[in-house]
Scaffold this active site. Structure first.
Site, mmCIF file in Angstrom:
data_model
loop_
_atom_site.group_PDB
_atom_site.id
_atom_site.type_symbol
_atom_site.label_atom_id
_atom_site.label_comp_id
_atom_site.label_asym_id
_atom_site.label_seq_id
_atom_site.Cartn_x
_atom_site.Cartn_y
_atom_site.Cartn_z
ATOM 1 N NE ARG A 22 -18.374 -85.555 77.920
ATOM 2 C CZ ARG A 22 -18.736 -86.617 77.284
ATOM 3 N NH1 ARG A 22 -19.319 -86.527 76.141
ATOM 4 N NH2 ARG A 22 -18.677 -87.590 77.849
ATOM 5 C CB VAL A 71 -22.945 -91.943 89.333
ATOM 6 C CG1 VAL A 71 -22.639 -90.359 89.537
ATOM 7 C CG2 VAL A 71 -23.280 -92.418 88.147
ATOM 8 C CG ASN A 97 -27.974 -85.922 82.721
ATOM 9 O OD1 ASN A 97 -28.776 -85.972 81.880
ATOM 10 N ND2 ASN A 97 -26.585 -85.660 82.633
ATOM 11 C CE1 TYR A 170 -28.962 -95.355 78.062
ATOM 12 C CE2 TYR A 170 -30.737 -95.855 76.738
ATOM 13 C CZ TYR A 170 -29.769 -94.923 77.418
ATOM 14 O OH TYR A 170 -30.219 -93.538 77.401
ATOM 15 C CB ALA A 173 -30.228 -99.799 83.283
ATOM 16 C CE LYS A 174 -31.048 -94.028 80.754
ATOM 17 N NZ LYS A 174 -30.834 -92.968 81.663
HETATM 18 P P1 NAP Z 1 -23.353 -87.565 77.112
HETATM 19 O O1 NAP Z 1 -23.462 -86.439 76.208
HETATM 20 O O2 NAP Z 1 -22.776 -88.797 76.583
HETATM 21 O O3 NAP Z 1 -22.936 -87.167 78.466
HETATM 22 C C1 NAP Z 1 -22.718 -88.060 79.488
HETATM 23 C C2 NAP Z 1 -22.346 -87.094 80.750
HETATM 24 O O4 NAP Z 1 -22.499 -88.354 81.916
HETATM 25 C C3 NAP Z 1 -21.181 -86.698 80.823
HETATM 26 O O5 NAP Z 1 -21.047 -85.388 81.624
HETATM 27 C C4 NAP Z 1 -20.002 -87.731 81.420
HETATM 28 O O6 NAP Z 1 -19.051 -87.197 82.181
HETATM 29 C C5 NAP Z 1 -21.107 -88.282 82.545
HETATM 30 N N1 NAP Z 1 -20.839 -89.696 82.790
HETATM 31 C C6 NAP Z 1 -20.767 -90.834 82.145
HETATM 32 N N2 NAP Z 1 -20.372 -91.789 82.934
HETATM 33 C C7 NAP Z 1 -20.303 -91.330 84.349
HETATM 34 C C8 NAP Z 1 -20.209 -91.898 85.478
HETATM 35 N N3 NAP Z 1 -19.939 -93.184 85.710
HETATM 36 N N4 NAP Z 1 -20.216 -91.310 86.594
HETATM 37 C C9 NAP Z 1 -20.322 -89.705 86.541
HETATM 38 N N5 NAP Z 1 -20.708 -89.004 85.333
HETATM 39 C C10 NAP Z 1 -20.738 -89.905 84.145
HETATM 40 O O7 NAP Z 1 -24.822 -88.162 77.326
HETATM 41 P P2 NAP Z 1 -26.467 -87.375 77.129
HETATM 42 O O8 NAP Z 1 -26.804 -87.553 76.021
HETATM 43 O O9 NAP Z 1 -26.218 -86.028 77.613
HETATM 44 O O10 NAP Z 1 -27.270 -88.156 78.326
HETATM 45 C C11 NAP Z 1 -27.400 -87.543 79.500
HETATM 46 C C12 NAP Z 1 -28.405 -88.639 80.247
HETATM 47 O O11 NAP Z 1 -29.677 -88.419 79.365
HETATM 48 C C13 NAP Z 1 -28.148 -90.086 80.356
HETATM 49 O O12 NAP Z 1 -28.720 -90.631 81.378
HETATM 50 C C14 NAP Z 1 -29.003 -90.696 79.030
HETATM 51 O O13 NAP Z 1 -29.140 -91.969 79.277
HETATM 52 C C15 NAP Z 1 -30.142 -89.834 79.072
HETATM 53 N N6 NAP Z 1 -30.707 -89.893 77.792
HETATM 54 C C16 NAP Z 1 -29.995 -89.318 76.641
HETATM 55 C C17 NAP Z 1 -30.856 -89.456 75.475
HETATM 56 C C18 NAP Z 1 -29.978 -88.847 74.117
HETATM 57 O O14 NAP Z 1 -30.906 -88.764 73.156
HETATM 58 N N7 NAP Z 1 -29.149 -88.278 74.457
HETATM 59 C C19 NAP Z 1 -32.340 -89.831 75.121
HETATM 60 C C20 NAP Z 1 -32.721 -90.353 76.285
HETATM 61 C C21 NAP Z 1 -31.906 -90.172 77.610
HETATM 62 P P3 NAP Z 1 -17.576 -86.924 81.337
HETATM 63 O O15 NAP Z 1 -17.643 -85.674 80.402
HETATM 64 O O16 NAP Z 1 -16.418 -86.689 82.268
HETATM 65 O O17 NAP Z 1 -17.370 -88.127 80.392
#
Ligand code: NAP
Length: 266
Positions: A22, A71, A97, A170, A173-174
């Site tokens: 996702r 992970v 990611n 959070y 860790a980041k």
């Molecule tokens: P998201 O929409 O919540 O998607 C999270 C993804 O990570 C999903 O594919 C989920 O798998 C997977 N996941 C969660 N826990 C896991 C685990 N323990 N082992 C393996 N996979 C796992 O998140 P996102 O917004 O795309 O964020 C992706 C990355 O970008 C993260 O590291 C987040 O901190 C970073 N980030 C996001 C934003 C933002 O605004 N969205 C901003 C800065 C940084 P399932 O589908 O199976 O649950």
């Protein structure tokens, strides 16, 4: 010879993208496939979503596998690397990611050890030891002449330097991911493995859906020079650029994909 964004390789390069069922990871997996990669699509619980990404990649003419793996666990990380090597025979790229937000987004004075442990295991320990494992494999593959170079991209966040007191674990860790990137970059440069940090701002995804109204308002008020949400594809394009090798004399670099959020303004 200048590198191009499109990957040039006698064999299709292979990338592992953690959390690519996702959101940002999904966009990265699809963008890599468009750039010529075969991809290991990792998920934690949403198998249906991961299989949909695999089928999208196949429609693009690429190969992909969906691998269930947490992970945060060594068994999960082993499963990811072993399934990748068994299916594709080599590995050129790891994109760390997968990540979770702070469960419950509790105020710092109410924050729990359980949340701290879960967030650090998923967002920092897991990426570090997966990078270690993939780097060992890349070094071995390179020693046999199977791959020429490797790339590791760590997806951090503006939360690495912008304090949110309801997500302390959070943010911490980041923040540590920057030093992790520098350490890996330093250690692995001699093995022709380049390591980067991609630092997204506020990006539309399931993770940020619960805070949509808050950020709609903040963007309208000028939170960022580019006054809008970022899209997962915009983060993905940065990852593809880094994976292409075009920045071949840079390592340990942070690429901000944040609409200019990191610029201090008065
Ligand atoms: P998201 O929409 O919540 O998607 C999270 C993804 O990570 C999903 O594919 C989920 O798998 C997977 N996941 C969660 N826990 C896991 C685990 N323990 N082992 C393996 N996979 C796992 O998140 P996102 O917004 O795309 O964020 C992706 C990355 O970008 C993260 O590291 C987040 O901190 C970073 N980030 C996001 C934003 C933002 O605004 N969205 C901003 C800065 C940084 P399932 O589908 O199976 O649950």
């Amino acid at each position: 010879m200048p590198a191009t964004i499109q990957v040039q390789s006698p064999q299709r390069p292979v990338g592992i993208v953690t959390g690519s069922s996702r959101g940002i990871g999904r966009a990265i997996a699809l963008a890599l496939a468009r750039a010529g990669y075969d991809v290991t699509v990792n998920y934690h619980s949403r198998r249906d979503a991961a299989e949909e990404v695999v089928s999208e990649i196949e429609k693009l003419g690429g190969r992909a596998i969906a691998v269930a793996a947490d992970v945060a666990t060594s068994t999960g990380r082993d499963a990811l690397t072993q399934a990748t090597l068994a299916s594709f025979g080599h590995l050129n790229l790891l994109v760390n990611n997968a990540g979770i937000t702070s469960p419950g987004r509790k105020d710092l004075l109410e924050a729990t050890e359980a949340s701290f442990d879960t967030v650090f295991a998923t967002n920092l320990k897991g990426p570090f030891f997966l990078a270690q494992q993939c780097a060992r494999e890349m070094i071995e593959l390179r020693s046999r002449g199977v791959i020429e170079r490797g790339t590791i991209v760590n997806v951090s966040s503006i939360s690495a330097y912008a304090a949110s007191t309801n997500r302390a674990d959070y943010c911490m860790a980041k923040a540590a991911m920057q030093m992790m990137t520098w350490l890996l970059a330093d250690r692995l440069a001699g093995d022709n493995i380049l390591v980067y940090e991609v630092c997204p701002g506020v990006i539309s995804s399931d993770m940020t859906a619960p805070v949509k109204e808050k950020y709609d308002k903040l963007f309208a008020e000028g939170l960022t020079p580019i006054r809008r949400w970022g899209e997962p594809e915009e983060v993905a394009d940065a990852v593809v650029m880094l994976a292409s090798g075009v920045l071949r004399y840079s390592t340990g670099q942070r690429i901000d994909v944040d609409g200019g959020f990191h610029i201090r303004r008065v």
